[in-house]
Design a protein around this motif. Structure first.
Motif, short mmCIF file in Angstrom:
data_model
loop_
_atom_site.label_atom_id
_atom_site.label_comp_id
_atom_site.label_asym_id
_atom_site.label_seq_id
_atom_site.Cartn_x
_atom_site.Cartn_y
_atom_site.Cartn_z
N GLY A 17 -17.08 25.86 26.07
CA GLY A 17 -16.95 24.75 26.80
C GLY A 17 -17.41 24.95 28.29
N TRP A 18 -17.96 23.66 28.93
CA TRP A 18 -18.47 23.64 30.19
C TRP A 18 -18.17 22.14 30.72
CZ3 TRP A 18 -19.82 28.36 31.26
CH2 TRP A 18 -20.31 28.69 32.22
N ASP A 19 -18.42 21.93 31.91
CA ASP A 19 -18.19 20.74 32.58
C ASP A 19 -18.85 19.35 31.88
OD1 ASP A 19 -20.25 20.88 34.01
OD2 ASP A 19 -19.46 20.86 35.92
N TRP A 20 -19.57 19.63 30.81
CA TRP A 20 -20.51 18.80 30.10
C TRP A 20 -20.49 19.08 28.62
CZ3 TRP A 20 -23.43 22.38 28.10
CH2 TRP A 20 -23.75 23.38 29.06
N GLY A 21 -19.73 20.28 28.19
CA GLY A 21 -20.15 20.73 26.84
C GLY A 21 -18.50 20.78 26.20
N PRO A 22 -18.26 20.90 24.89
CA PRO A 22 -17.31 21.04 24.14
C PRO A 22 -17.12 22.61 23.98
CG PRO A 22 -19.06 20.83 22.73
CD PRO A 22 -19.60 20.39 23.74
N THR A 23 -15.62 22.87 23.59
CA THR A 23 -15.19 24.13 23.38
C THR A 23 -15.28 24.33 21.78
OG1 THR A 23 -13.88 24.33 25.44
CG2 THR A 23 -13.60 25.84 23.73
N LEU A 24 -16.64 24.86 21.38
CA LEU A 24 -16.69 25.16 19.93
C LEU A 24 -17.27 26.57 19.90
CD1 LEU A 24 -18.17 21.37 19.18
CD2 LEU A 24 -16.23 22.52 18.46
N VAL A 25 -16.41 27.58 19.81
CA VAL A 25 -16.57 28.76 19.77
C VAL A 25 -17.01 29.24 18.34
CG1 VAL A 25 -15.97 31.17 20.45
CG2 VAL A 25 -15.00 29.47 21.62
N THR A 26 -18.29 29.68 17.97
CA THR A 26 -18.76 29.61 16.71
C THR A 26 -19.08 31.22 16.40
OG1 THR A 26 -19.88 28.88 15.01
CG2 THR A 26 -20.93 29.02 16.88
N ALA A 27 -19.56 31.47 15.37
CA ALA A 27 -20.04 32.73 14.89
C ALA A 27 -20.98 32.51 13.57
CB ALA A 27 -18.96 33.66 14.42
N GLY A 28 -21.93 33.61 13.33
CA GLY A 28 -22.95 33.52 12.47
C GLY A 28 -24.29 34.25 12.65
N ILE A 29 -25.12 33.95 11.64
CA ILE A 29 -26.20 34.51 11.50
C ILE A 29 -27.36 33.64 12.08
CG2 ILE A 29 -28.02 35.76 10.29
CD1 ILE A 29 -25.95 36.37 8.20
N TRP A 30 -27.26 33.49 13.49
CA TRP A 30 -27.98 32.35 13.93
C TRP A 30 -29.40 32.25 14.02
CZ3 TRP A 30 -29.89 31.19 19.18
CH2 TRP A 30 -30.11 32.33 20.19
N ARG A 31 -30.07 33.45 13.98
CA ARG A 31 -31.64 33.54 13.70
C ARG A 31 -31.86 34.30 12.49
NH1 ARG A 31 -32.97 34.35 20.40
NH2 ARG A 31 -33.52 32.26 20.88
N PRO A 32 -33.30 34.46 12.17
CA PRO A 32 -33.75 34.50 10.89
C PRO A 32 -33.41 36.11 10.90
CG PRO A 32 -35.29 33.25 12.20
CD PRO A 32 -34.23 33.68 13.00
N VAL A 33 -33.25 36.20 9.50
CA VAL A 33 -32.88 37.63 9.09
C VAL A 33 -34.00 38.04 7.97
CG1 VAL A 33 -31.17 36.78 7.62
CG2 VAL A 33 -31.21 39.55 7.95
N ARG A 34 -34.25 39.34 7.80
CA ARG A 34 -35.42 39.68 6.87
C ARG A 34 -35.43 41.28 6.53
NH1 ARG A 34 -37.74 39.05 11.88
NH2 ARG A 34 -38.63 40.66 12.83
N LEU A 35 -36.11 41.59 5.56
CA LEU A 35 -36.31 43.06 5.24
C LEU A 35 -37.77 43.24 5.41
CD1 LEU A 35 -34.68 43.40 1.71
CD2 LEU A 35 -33.79 44.49 3.93
N GLU A 36 -38.11 44.46 6.16
CA GLU A 36 -39.41 44.77 6.66
C GLU A 36 -39.80 46.20 5.89
OE1 GLU A 36 -40.13 45.11 10.64
OE2 GLU A 36 -40.21 42.92 10.96
#
Length: 789
Positions: free
Chosen positions: A154-173
Motif C-alpha cells: 500500500g501507498w498513498d496512491w496504491g492498494p494493500t495487496l501483498v501477493t506472492a508468486g513466480i512473477w518472472r519467467p522460469v526455465r531449465l538451462e
C-alpha cells in the motif's frame, strides 16, 4: 550449445486442500481471480475482502520431466516474490528471500515434483523485524524488512495487496563444457569512435577445456582466448552515430553479440542492443548553490520528467505492449526523462528497450523508499547481491543515465523524527553512502550515482535544501497553495504534484452501482492519501467556490486545479533555466483506479493533466510570470534552432473586449530562455481583466486574481460534430473548456485537454472511439468556467 526450456505449462497453486490452475509468470492474486475464488480487488471496496491472501502460505507445483544430453542442467528463476523454499521430489534445492533478483539451482539429473512454497511476506518481514528491531517508516506496514516491492503493502496512491508468486519467467538451462554467466558491457565514446569493453565471466563443467570468445558490434569482429573463467574483449567502432534523448537527435542502436567457443564449437551466445553516448551529472557549486544538471553528449539538458510507479500492483500483468503504450504516451507528451521510483521494482527489459527506442532517459532508483532499512543480515547480503545483478543487467541500455540510492530516506532521517527513534540503530545510510556507490563505481563507472532524492550532496546542508541538488516540493499540496511554487527556484525538482480523481468512466467502472459523490464510500476508498479529500478541498477553495453536492462539477474543477497546480510549477521553474535544470512530475501513471497525482489513470485514460504536459514540455513554451520587477513574458526554447518572431500581447476584459494591445519582438537562442518585460500599460487591473500572449500558435494567459474573484460571463458557444471531431465556436470568453470524451462512450478519447477561447475563436477537438456522434451529447460532455453561484 546451451538449450533453454521455458517452464510455463502445467503449474498448479495449492493452498490447504485446494488445488487451482496457475499461470507462470503470475501471482497468487491473479490465479485466485482467474479461478473465481476472489473478487476483483480493483472494484468497489473488494481490496479489504482479499486482505487475507497476503497472510497465507501458498505453494506452486509442476512436474519436471525435461531430459537432456548435456553435462549440466540448471533451474533458473528470474523472479520469485518473495520468501520461498524450492524442493524437487521433497529434496531441498534452496531458500530465497528477495523479489528483486534471480536465482539459479543445479538440477542435473533431477526429475519429479517441483514445488515452490511461499511464506507470507508478513511472516518473513515480521521475523526479520523481531531479530533486528523496529525501524520507522512512512506507513504502518513492514515493507522495510523484506526485499519486496514496497508499494505492494500500500501507498498513498496504491492498494494493500501483498501477493506472492513466480512473477518472472522460469526455465531449465542445459549446457556442457561452459556457459556465459555474466557479461558486463562498458560502452563509451572516445574521439568520435565507439569503445566497447565486454567483461566476460563463465561457469565451467570442465576446468581443462580451452575456451575463447568472439565479439561482434558495428561490423567489427574480435576473437580472444579466455584464461580461466573470465576475460575482457575490447572493440573500437569508428564513426559511430550517437544516441540522443528525444528532441535532441536520433536513437541509433547497435547489436552486440558475444559467442563462447570451445574450438569452433559454439557453447553459448549473449546478445544485447547498445547505444553510444556520454553522460555526466554536473554538480559543481556556483553562485546559486550546487547544481544538478544532466549532460548528454556534451549537451546540457533541462529534464522534462515524470515519475514512474509500477503500472500494475501485480507487475506480472504488465506486458511488452503495455510498457510500449504507456511510455509512448509519455514521449508523446514531450517527456524526455522517466524516473523509476524506489518503492517499486527494477523493471523488465521491455521497459528499458522501449526507453532506448523512444529516446526516454531513465533515472533508476534502487528499491528503497520512505523508511529506515536495517543494514544487518539477512538484508545486507541480499541488497548487495540484487544491486550487483541489476546494475549489470541494465548496463547495456543507453537510456539509463543515473543511479539513485533511495527515495526520501536521507530526508526522512533528518526531518521525520527518525534519528531520535532509531537511537543509533542502522537505517540505510550505509547502503546509500557506502554499498551502492561502491557497487556502481566498480561495475558501471560510465554512469553517475547520487545517494538519494532529495539529497543536497552533504550532511552539512539540509537534505532537501532547494539550492543544492535535488528537491522534493511537498509543502505545496500538503499545506500550501500551488502559487507558492513561485517562491523558490530549486536546482532540480525531482518530485512535485497535485491530485485529481481519475476519468469519469474509470470511476464508473470501478464503482459500478454506486451513486458517485466526492465523499461516497467507494470514492473515499479509492483515495489513499492521508486527508486526501481534505487537501483537495482546501486546495480548491483557495481558487474556486466549492461545488457542494455537485459531483460532476467537483470532478471537473479537481481536474482544472491539478492542471493549474502543475502548470504553476513547471512554467515558473522552466523560466529559470539554467539555474533550475529539471522537473519530474509526480506521477505519470497509476497501478489501479484511484484519485492520485497521475496524468494517466489506472485504466490508462489520459487526464487533462496529460494534455497540459504536452504544452508545458514542448520545446517552446510561453508563460507570463510575476517577478519583482513586474509582469514578464518568459519564452523557454529547448529547440535546436533560435526562436524569432512577434508576440501579440492583449489586455482583455472578461466581457470580451480588448483594453490594450502591443506587439513585441521575440529573439531567443536555442536551449535558452528569453525574458521580455510586459509594458506597464498592459498589466491587467482588477478582477475583470486578464492578459493574453500569443506567438507561433502558442498562448499564455494571466489572470491577476484567483478564479473565485473573476466575474466570468455565462459561457456561450456553438457545438458542431463530425466523424472523429467536435468543434466549439465561442461567442464569449470560454475559459478552461474540457471535453470529457469518456462520458460520451467509455472507449472514447479526446486529443485536447483544457482550452481557453476568446470571443469568436474556435477549436476542433479530435475524438477517437465515439461511434455515434451527436451534438447534444457532445455539449453535455463539455465543461468550462461559469459565473459564481
Amino acid at each position: 550449445m546451451l538449450e533453454a526450456t521455458p517452464l510455463t505449462e502445467g503449474w498448479t497453486l495449492r493452498h490447504g486442500g485446494q488445488v487451482l490452475p496457475a499461470r507462470v509468470p503470475g501471482c497468487v492474486h491473479t490465479d485466485l481471480l482467474a479461478a473465481g475464488v476472489i473478487p476483483d480487488p480493483f472494484l468497489g471496496r473488494n481490496e479489504t475482502e482479499v486482505a487475507w491472501v497476503g497472510r497465507r502460505e501458498w505453494t506452486y507445483e509442476t512436474e519436471l520431466r525435461a531430459a537432456s544430453g548435456h553435462e549440466q542442467t540448471d533451474l533458473v528463476f528470474e523472479g520469485l516474490d518473495t520468501a520461498a523454499e524450492i524442493t524437487l521430489d521433497g529434496q531441498l534445492l534452496g531458500r530465497v528471500r528477495n523479489m528483486h533478483r534471480s536465482h539459479r539451482f543445479h538440477a542435473t539429473g533431477l526429475r519429479g515434483r517441483l514445488a515452490v512454497r511461499f511464506a507470507s511476506a508478513y511472516t518473513e518481514a515480521g521475523a526479520v523485524r523481531d531479530r533486528l528491531g523496529e525501524r520507522p517508516a512512512a506507513y504502518d506496514e513492514p515493507y522495510q524488512y523484506i526485499r519486496k516491492m514496497a508499494c505492494s503493502f500500500g501507498w498513498d496512491w496504491g492498494p494493500t495487496l501483498v501477493t506472492a508468486g513466480i512473477w518472472r519467467p522460469v526455465r531449465l538451462e542445459h549446457w556442457s563444457t561452459a556457459r556465459i554467466s555474466r557479461v558486463r558491457p562498458l560502452v563509451t565514446v572516445e574521439q568520435g569512435a565507439g569503445a566497447v569493453e565486454l567483461h566476460v565471466e563463465v561457469e565451467r563443467s570442465r576446468v581443462e577445456a580451452s575456451l575463447g570468445v568472439e565479439a561482434r558490434v558495428g561490423g567489427r569482429v574480435v576473437r580472444a582466448a579466455l584464461d580461466g573463467s573470465s576475460g575482457v574483449v575490447r572493440l573500437r567502432v569508428p564513426d559511430v552515430r550517437l544516441w540522443w534523448p528525444r528532441g535532441y537527435g536520433e536513437q541509433p542502436l547497435y547489436d552486440v553479440e558475444l559467442t563462447l567457443l570451445h574450438g569452433e564449437e559454439v557453447l553459448d551466445v549473449w546478445r544485447r542492443r547498445i547505444g553510444f553516448r556520454t553522460v555526466e551529472l554536473d554538480r559543481r557549486p556556483d553562485a546559486h548553490g550546487t547544481g544538478f544538471t544532466l549532460v548528454v553528449n556534451g549537451e546540457r539538458l533541462f529534464a522534462r520528467g515524470v515519475n514512474w510507479i509500477p503500472d500494475d500492483v501485480f507487475p506480472s500483468r504488465v506486458t511488452r505492449e503495455r510498457y510500449r503504450r504507456r511510455l509512448g504516451q509519455a514521449a508523446a507528451a514531450g517527456v524526455d526523462l522517466v524516473r523509476v521510483w524506489g518503492g517499486g521494482i527494477y523493471e523488465s527489459e521491455d521497459f528499458y528497450d522501449a526507453c532506448d527506442e523512444l529516446g526516454l532517459l531513465v533515472w533508476q532508483d534502487f528499491p528503497f523508499a520512505c523508511a529506515a532499512y536495517p543494514e544487518e543480515q539477512p538484508l545486507r547480503g541480499e541488497v548487495e547481491a540484487e544491486a550487483r545483478e541489476n546494475v549489470v543487467r541494465l548496463m547495456p541500455h543507453p537510456s539509463l543515465v543515473l543511479w539513485n540510492g533511495n527515495n526520501e530516506n536521507l530526508w526522512g532521517f533528518r526531518d521525520w523524527d527518525w534519528e531520535r527513534r532509531l537511537a543509533g540503530n542502522s537505517w540505510g545510510e550505509g547502503y546509500y553512502l557506502g554499498v551502492l556507490p561502491r557497487v556502481v563505481a566498480e561495475l558501471d563507472p560510465t554512469r553517475p550515482y547520487t545517494a538519494g532524492s532529495p539529497w543536497s550532496g552533504s550532511w552539512d546542508r539540509h537534505p532537501n535544501d532547494p539550492a543544492h541538488g535535488t528537491h522534493h516540493s511537498w509543502e505545496v499540496w500538503n499545506r500550501e497553495d500551488y502559487a507558492d511554487y513561485g517562491l523558490t527556484v530549486p536546482r532540480f525538482v525531482a518530485e512535485f504534484g497535485w491530485q485529481a480523481p481519475p476519468a469519469f468512466a474509470t470511476l464508473a467502472r470501478a464503482l459500478s452501482g454506486e451513486e458517485l459523490a466526492a465523499d461516497s464510500p467507494g470514492v473515499l476508498h479509492h483515495q489513499k492519501a492521508a486527508d486526501g479529500n481534505g487537501k483537495l478541498r482546501r486546495g480548491l477553495e483557495r481558487h474556486f467556490a466549492f461545488p457542494e453536492g455537485d459531483f460532476d462539477r467537483w470532478h471537473y474543477l479537481m481536474q482544472v486545479n491539478q492542471v493549474r497546480a502543475v502548470a504553476a510549477g513547471i512554467e515558473h521553474w522552466r523560466s529559470h533555466w539554467p539555474v533550475c535544470a529539471g522537473t519530474v512530475v509526480w506521477q505519470l501513471n497509476d497501478c489501479w483506479p484511484v484519485t492520485s497525482w497521475a496524468a494517466i489513470d489506472g485504466d490508462g485514460r489520459e487526464k487533462p493533466l496529460y494534455h497540459e504536459l504536452k504544452r508545458l514540455y514542448a520545446d517552446r513554451l510561453l508563460t507570463l510570470q510575476v517577478r519583482e520587477s513586474g509582469l514578464v513574458l518568459a519564452a523557454a526554447n529547448q529547440g535546436a534552432e533560435a526562436w524569432t518572431g512577434v508576440v501579440r500581447l492583449r489586455r482583455m476584459s472578461v466581457e470580451g473586449g480588448a483594453v490594450g494591445e502591443a506587439r513585441v519582438e521575440l529573439g531567443v537562442e536555442a536551449r535558452t530562455v528569453g525574458i521580455v518585460a510586459v509594458p506597464r500599460e498592459l498589466e491587467p487591473a482588477g478582477a475583470k481583466e486578464f492578459l493574453v500572449a500569443d506567438a507561433d500558435g502558442l498562448r499564455a494567459v494571466h489572470f491577476p486574481v484567483p478564479d473565485r474573484e473573476v466575474p466570468y460571463p455565462r459561457p456561450e458557444f456553438d457545438v458542431t460534430v463530425a466523424p472523429g471531431a467536435v468543434t466549439v465556436t465561442a461567442h464569449t470568453l470560454v475559459r478552461d473548456l474540457l471535453l470529457q470524451a469518456d462520458r460520451l462512450q467509455p472507449e472514447a478519447r479526446a486529443d485536447h485537454g483544457l482550452v481557453t477561447l476568446l470571443p469568436g475563436e474556435r477549436v476542433t477537438i479530435g475524438v477517437r472511439g465515439w461511434q455515434t456522434p451527436d451534438p447534444a451529447a457532445a455539449r453535455s460532455a463539455l465543461y468550462c468556467m461559469e459565473p459564481a453561484g
